[in-house]
Structures are given as C-alpha cells and as structure tokens.
Design a protein around this motif. Sequence first.
Motif: not given
Length: 189
Positions: A57, A154, A156, A185, A187-189
């Motif tokens: 990370y 948010w 996808t 923004r 988000l790594d999911h």
Amino acid sequence: MQHHRDDHPQASASCRDPRRQTRAAAWLPGSPGGPAQFSLNEPSAYARWRDSKLAAYPLDPASLWVEIGRPGMLGGDEHRILAERCSVFNLVFYNTRRRNAVVRADIHALGRQLGLTVIDRNLCGEADGIAAIRVLDGSPAGEYIPYTNLALNWHTDGYYNPVTEPIRGVIMHCVRQAPSGGESRFLDH
C-alpha cells in the motif's frame, strides 16, 4: 472516458484520476495487482492476498503519479513505470507535459499500449468510443448525472454490464479543469 473489456478472466489493475488537469489513469488487463482470484471459502488464500496488498500500500500518494511526455507515444520507461504502479498499487495517475497537444487518438493509443484494446461502447459515447463527460443541457445524454453539473455519488463503472462482459479498464483523461467541483475520489477494493 473509455471503458475497456477483454475476453480474458484474469485479474486487472485499476487506474483512475483524482486530480483535475491534463491527467489520467488506466487499468492494465492481467496485472497481478488486480482483483484476487481465489475462493472466499478459503480464508488462508484471502489472508495471503490481503497481507500482500497491505504490504504494498502506498504510504505517499505522490508515488502514484507518473509524468509522461505524450500519451499516444509512451517511452519505454514511461510504459514500464505505468505498468509497475498498476501492478503494485492497482492504480496509477499520469500528468502529461503536453497539456494542450493531447488529442483523442492519443487516448486510444495509450489504451492500446497498455493492453486495452476492446472498447465498451458507452450509451453516450461518440463514434470512436470515447465519452466526453461535460454538461449537456437539452440533450438526451443530459438526463444522466455525469452530463450535468450535479455531484456523482460513489459508484462502480460497468455495474450495468452482464457478468460475461466486465469492464477491465478505464482511462479517465481530464482535458479542462472545472471552474469548481469536479473532484474525484477513488477506492481500491
């Protein structure tokens, strides 16, 4: 914005754009840093993946940025560094020194150089498959939030595709900074 599909079920690494200038990012099909391929019924496999992911990370967000000359003609080091960042961080952002000289063909060429060759045709995309995200008052596309001045929640990209046609990559390339707003923004999911 281009969405890319491929016919391979292997992992992919995501690359997206959090800043607002001539900057962008791309997913690389088959990158090892992408979504894991293991069963959630095997907790030890998940734990190994999670430990590996957290160990890599990025502690400094600046490490996600790569300066490139021309997206359509990456130099060897530029290509290698973009691929490495995607592989390790599942994400990379680029800034081009040729801000006013980048054309749509460069975005297509960037995708090809990174292995993104099958374009998912967006409902509001243009003939070349690129969707220019801008306010489109009075047009049918203007009924969709990305084509208004409203904030997006948010989400996808590609959730609407059949499971047999997943989005394997996205290139987001900012041509012009919004006078206000426009932040992204990720988000790594």
